[in-house]
Design a protein around this motif. Structure first.
Motif, PDB file in Angstrom:
ATOM      1  N   PRO A  64       0.837  -1.205   0.000  1.00 18.94           N
ATOM      2  CA  PRO A  64       0.000   0.000   0.000  1.00 18.94           C
ATOM      3  C   PRO A  64       0.870   1.252   0.000  1.00 18.94           C
ATOM      4  O   PRO A  64       2.012   1.241   0.462  1.00 18.94           O
ATOM      5  N   ARG A  65       0.319   2.321  -0.504  1.00 15.66           N
ATOM      6  CA  ARG A  65       1.078   3.565  -0.624  1.00 15.66           C
ATOM      7  C   ARG A  65       0.994   4.410   0.640  1.00 15.66           C
ATOM      8  O   ARG A  65       1.962   5.039   1.040  1.00 15.66           O
ATOM      9  N   TRP A  66      -0.168   4.412   1.283  1.00 13.48           N
ATOM     10  CA  TRP A  66      -0.409   5.348   2.386  1.00 13.48           C
ATOM     11  C   TRP A  66      -0.493   4.670   3.759  1.00 13.48           C
ATOM     12  O   TRP A  66      -0.617   5.338   4.775  1.00 13.48           O
ATOM     13  N   PHE A  67      -0.432   3.343   3.772  1.00 14.77           N
ATOM     14  CA  PHE A  67      -0.534   2.582   5.022  1.00 14.77           C
ATOM     15  C   PHE A  67       0.507   1.472   5.022  1.00 14.77           C
ATOM     16  O   PHE A  67       0.879   0.941   3.969  1.00 14.77           O
ATOM     17  N   ASN A  68       0.979   1.121   6.222  1.00 13.03           N
ATOM     18  CA  ASN A  68       1.930   0.034   6.384  1.00 13.03           C
ATOM     19  C   ASN A  68       1.317  -1.057   7.244  1.00 13.03           C
ATOM     20  O   ASN A  68       0.586  -0.772   8.197  1.00 13.03           O
ATOM     21  N   VAL A  69       1.619  -2.310   6.912  1.00 17.31           N
ATOM     22  CA  VAL A  69       1.198  -3.407   7.771  1.00 17.31           C
ATOM     23  C   VAL A  69       2.092  -3.413   9.004  1.00 17.31           C
ATOM     24  O   VAL A  69       3.311  -3.228   8.907  1.00 17.31           O
ATOM     25  N   THR A  70       1.488  -3.577  10.181  1.00 15.11           N
ATOM     26  CA  THR A  70       2.238  -3.445  11.433  1.00 15.11           C
ATOM     27  C   THR A  70       2.827  -4.751  11.928  1.00 15.11           C
ATOM     28  O   THR A  70       3.766  -4.750  12.720  1.00 15.11           O
ATOM     29  N   GLY A  71       2.252  -5.866  11.500  1.00 13.86           N
ATOM     30  CA  GLY A  71       2.656  -7.144  12.074  1.00 13.86           C
ATOM     31  C   GLY A  71       1.830  -7.505  13.284  1.00 13.86           C
ATOM     32  O   GLY A  71       1.882  -8.643  13.773  1.00 13.86           O
ATOM     33  N   GLU A  72       1.042  -6.536  13.791  1.00 11.38           N
ATOM     34  CA  GLU A  72       0.173  -6.802  14.939  1.00 11.38           C
ATOM     35  C   GLU A  72      -1.066  -7.566  14.481  1.00 11.38           C
ATOM     36  O   GLU A  72      -1.684  -7.235  13.471  1.00 11.38           O
ATOM     37  N   ILE A  73      -1.426  -8.588  15.224  1.00 14.74           N
ATOM     38  CA  ILE A  73      -2.647  -9.349  14.980  1.00 14.74           C
ATOM     39  C   ILE A  73      -3.611  -9.051  16.120  1.00 14.74           C
ATOM     40  O   ILE A  73      -3.354  -9.400  17.269  1.00 14.74           O
ATOM     41  N   ALA A  74      -4.708  -8.384  15.793  1.00 12.79           N
ATOM     42  CA  ALA A  74      -5.671  -7.966  16.815  1.00 12.79           C
ATOM     43  C   ALA A  74      -6.835  -8.942  16.872  1.00 12.79           C
ATOM     44  O   ALA A  74      -7.419  -9.280  15.835  1.00 12.79           O
ATOM     45  N   PRO A  75      -7.209  -9.414  18.059  1.00 12.69           N
ATOM     46  CA  PRO A  75      -8.383 -10.286  18.165  1.00 12.69           C
ATOM     47  C   PRO A  75      -9.676  -9.482  18.057  1.00 12.69           C
ATOM     48  O   PRO A  75      -9.756  -8.352  18.521  1.00 12.69           O
TER      49      PRO A  75
ATOM     50  N   ASP B 136      -9.338 -13.039  13.972  1.00 13.91           N
ATOM     51  CA  ASP B 136      -8.157 -12.192  14.125  1.00 13.91           C
ATOM     52  C   ASP B 136      -8.013 -11.251  12.929  1.00 13.91           C
ATOM     53  O   ASP B 136      -8.446 -11.548  11.813  1.00 13.91           O
ATOM     54  N   LEU B 137      -7.360 -10.128  13.170  1.00 19.00           N
ATOM     55  CA  LEU B 137      -7.224  -9.087  12.163  1.00 19.00           C
ATOM     56  C   LEU B 137      -5.779  -8.629  12.071  1.00 19.00           C
ATOM     57  O   LEU B 137      -5.152  -8.293  13.078  1.00 19.00           O
ATOM     58  N   GLU B 138      -5.255  -8.589  10.844  1.00 17.65           N
ATOM     59  CA  GLU B 138      -3.936  -8.020  10.592  1.00 17.65           C
ATOM     60  C   GLU B 138      -4.090  -6.504  10.513  1.00 17.65           C
ATOM     61  O   GLU B 138      -4.855  -5.998   9.698  1.00 17.65           O
ATOM     62  N   VAL B 139      -3.385  -5.767  11.351  1.00 14.08           N
ATOM     63  CA  VAL B 139      -3.601  -4.334  11.511  1.00 14.08           C
ATOM     64  C   VAL B 139      -2.668  -3.531  10.603  1.00 14.08           C
ATOM     65  O   VAL B 139      -1.462  -3.809  10.515  1.00 14.08           O
ATOM     66  N   TYR B 140      -3.246  -2.542   9.926  1.00  9.51           N
ATOM     67  CA  TYR B 140      -2.484  -1.577   9.130  1.00  9.51           C
ATOM     68  C   TYR B 140      -2.508  -0.229   9.840  1.00  9.51           C
ATOM     69  O   TYR B 140      -3.470   0.100  10.552  1.00  9.51           O
ATOM     70  N   GLU B 141      -1.444   0.559   9.642  1.00 11.99           N
ATOM     71  CA  GLU B 141      -1.381   1.878  10.256  1.00 11.99           C
ATOM     72  C   GLU B 141      -1.025   2.927   9.213  1.00 11.99           C
ATOM     73  O   GLU B 141      -0.333   2.653   8.224  1.00 11.99           O
ATOM     74  N   TYR B 142      -1.514   4.120   9.438  1.00 15.20           N
ATOM     75  CA  TYR B 142      -1.229   5.253   8.565  1.00 15.20           C
ATOM     76  C   TYR B 142       0.254   5.595   8.656  1.00 15.20           C
ATOM     77  O   TYR B 142       0.820   5.686   9.749  1.00 15.20           O
ATOM     78  N   ASN B 143       0.905   5.772   7.501  1.00 12.41           N
ATOM     79  CA  ASN B 143       2.352   6.001   7.516  1.00 12.41           C
ATOM     80  C   ASN B 143       2.756   7.474   7.404  1.00 12.41           C
ATOM     81  O   ASN B 143       3.944   7.796   7.392  1.00 12.41           O
ATOM     82  N   GLY B 144       1.773   8.382   7.294  1.00  7.72           N
ATOM     83  CA  GLY B 144       2.070   9.808   7.264  1.00  7.72           C
ATOM     84  C   GLY B 144       2.435  10.357   5.901  1.00  7.72           C
ATOM     85  O   GLY B 144       2.551  11.581   5.731  1.00  7.72           O
ATOM     86  N   LYS B 145       2.598   9.489   4.898  1.00  7.76           N
ATOM     87  CA  LYS B 145       3.047   9.955   3.591  1.00  7.76           C
ATOM     88  C   LYS B 145       1.992  10.791   2.868  1.00  7.76           C
ATOM     89  O   LYS B 145       2.326  11.651   2.062  1.00  7.76           O
TER      90      LYS B 145
END
Length: 454
Positions: A397-408, A413-422
């Motif tokens: 993705p261009r604007w988000f990064n995968v965090t590696g965190e798995i949220a229940p 379970d959910l693989e969490v993405y975070e905004y990267n500020g770009k």
């Protein structure tokens, strides 16, 4: 429950709420066995009528031959997750993508501003949870949004001082990530829908994570919404219900609000109703909340038993805005605003949902062109996937990064993405505070592609 504009009489009213919401009744269900050869299909009438079950079952948006073909195709998927495995006809679509629908949560974002400004920690949750409820009026639409193409985006400005960006970050399973921010809050979501197709209905489970940070207090709120059921997909008048529990937790203090979305019962009883409490960290009730997700929400301070405090009264905290009359797609004024270029930044990304040819054709009423354009986009997406696999590449993705965190979540379970500020860096070079006015969409080609020259 009666109108929320009437004050309750008697101290036992809210005690009854807190007790009865835990024992929901079942919605009216009418089995139309053997109807036109479709054995076991259920047609659920939200008004609770009991006559003319077969006539009710034949209503809907389908022509008979289209409906018959669709049913024959979909029978093999009963019990399955059909989120991305089935190609659906545009006759059931609305001219909006799932990324745009994510942005509809921002219509009443002023409630998050009020949550940020208040010094009362319990009213903070009352405001914020009312914001979370407010979108359900829009979500009751019975049309399906387009699934975003991998890498597709949606941008929104010129509303409440917000900068909103969403991106399709995964195709199998379909996942989206979104980020919004103004002077009062920061909103981040990773969205993943899980479905269960039941023949004439589908259950939708929001396997996602929603976080809101209020800037003044610094608290972080976490939202877990209820599941949704779409009834009468093929036969009958399609309608939506979201029975279940919504929980918003203040992760900083441990306070939380628990609201019960009542299911539609006999003759429509309980439909739209929402009741619950704001609790402190010790799980003692502090504020009772009651209302209807399609009308308004009210609140009132309460004692440790959940009863209204003497000398207080129910006060309105949110009310749905006026809507267009007889709108073809049941759009709100805000939904039309989302689809327009009035909410677009001055330099719109070429991957923006507004630029999709299939979406635009449907908006213009050309179902044939919309269907063919949708097929072209989906085939291009499949071609890119084959190219990626051949090259050994991975989509990023261009604007988000995968965090590696798995949220229940309650549904997996959910693989969490975070905004990267770009995206903030991207927009910093442009003055996007003003509307760009009219855009000739034919002059901007929709380009979410990883391999532009494919």
């Amino acid at each position: 429950m009666n109108s929320r504009d009437e004050k309750p009489e008697g101290g036992g009213f809210f005690t009854a709420i807190s007790s009865n919401v835990k024992f929901w009744g079942n919605a009216v269900q009418k089995s139309v066995n053997g109807l036109l050869g479709y054995e076991g299909l259920e047609v659920i009438n939200p008004e609770g009528g009991t006559e003319d079950a077969e006539a009710e079952a034949e209503r809907g948006r389908w022509k008979k031959e289209d409906r018959d073909g669709y049913w024959k195709m979909m029978q093999k998927y009963i019990g399955a997750d059909v989120t991305s495995m089935v190609t659906l006809p545009v006759i059931i679509f609305e001219p909006m993508t799932m990324l745009q629908k994510m942005a509809e949560l921002m219509e009443y974002c002023h409630l998050l501003g009020l949550a940020d400004e208040t010094e009362d920690p319990y009213m903070r949750l009352a405001y914020a949870s009312s914001w979370a409820i407010s979108v359900y009026f829009a979500y009751q639409r019975t049309w399906k949004p387009f699934n975003p193409i991998l890498g597709e985006t949606y941008e929104m400005v010129n509303h409440g001082g917000i900068t909103f960006i969403a991106e399709q970050v995964c195709h199998h399973p379909p996942m989206s990530a979104g980020h919004a921010e103004n002077e009062h809050f920061v909103y981040d979501v990773t969205s993943k829908l899980k479905t269960k197709f039941l023949g004439n209905s589908v259950d939708v489970y929001p396997v996602g994570r929603t976080r809101v940070k209020l800037k003044k207090s610094g608290v972080v709120l976490d939202l877990v919404p209820p599941p949704t059921k779409v009834n009468n997909l093929i036969f009958g008048r399609t309608w939506v219900d979201s029975p279940g529990e919504m929980i918003m937790t203040n992760l900083t203090t441990g306070d939380k609000v628990v609201l019960y979305f009542q299911p539609c019962g006999w003759f429509g009883t309980g439909r739209y109703e929402v009741d619950g409490y704001v609790y402190d960290a010790a799980e003692d009730p502090k504020i009772l909340m009651t209302g209807k997700w399609n009308e308004s929400m009210h609140y009132q301070p309460c004692d440790s038993e959940g009863e209204p405090l003497p000398g207080t009264e129910l006060k309105e905290i949110w009310r749905v805005a006026a809507t267009p009359q007889n709108d073809k797609f049941q759009y709100t004024h805000f939904a039309h605003k989302i689809n327009s270029f009035d909410t677009a930044p001055r330099h719109l990304l070429a991957s923006d949902s507004r630029l999709r040819s299939d979406r635009f054709a449907l908006e213009q009423g050309d179902l044939s062109k919309s269907g063919s354009e949708k097929t072209i986009l989906e085939e291009r997406q499949r071609s890119e996937k084959r190219q990626r696999e051949a090259k050994g590449d991975h989509f990023a993705p261009r604007w988000f990064n995968v965090t590696g965190e798995i949220a229940p979540t309650p549904w997996g379970d959910l693989e969490v993405y975070e905004y990267n500020g770009k995206y903030s860096d991207h927009t910093a070079a442009f003055d996007n505070s003003d509307s760009i006015g009219e855009i000739d969409v034919k002059s901007i080609q929709f380009r979410p592609w990883q391999y532009p020259d494919l």
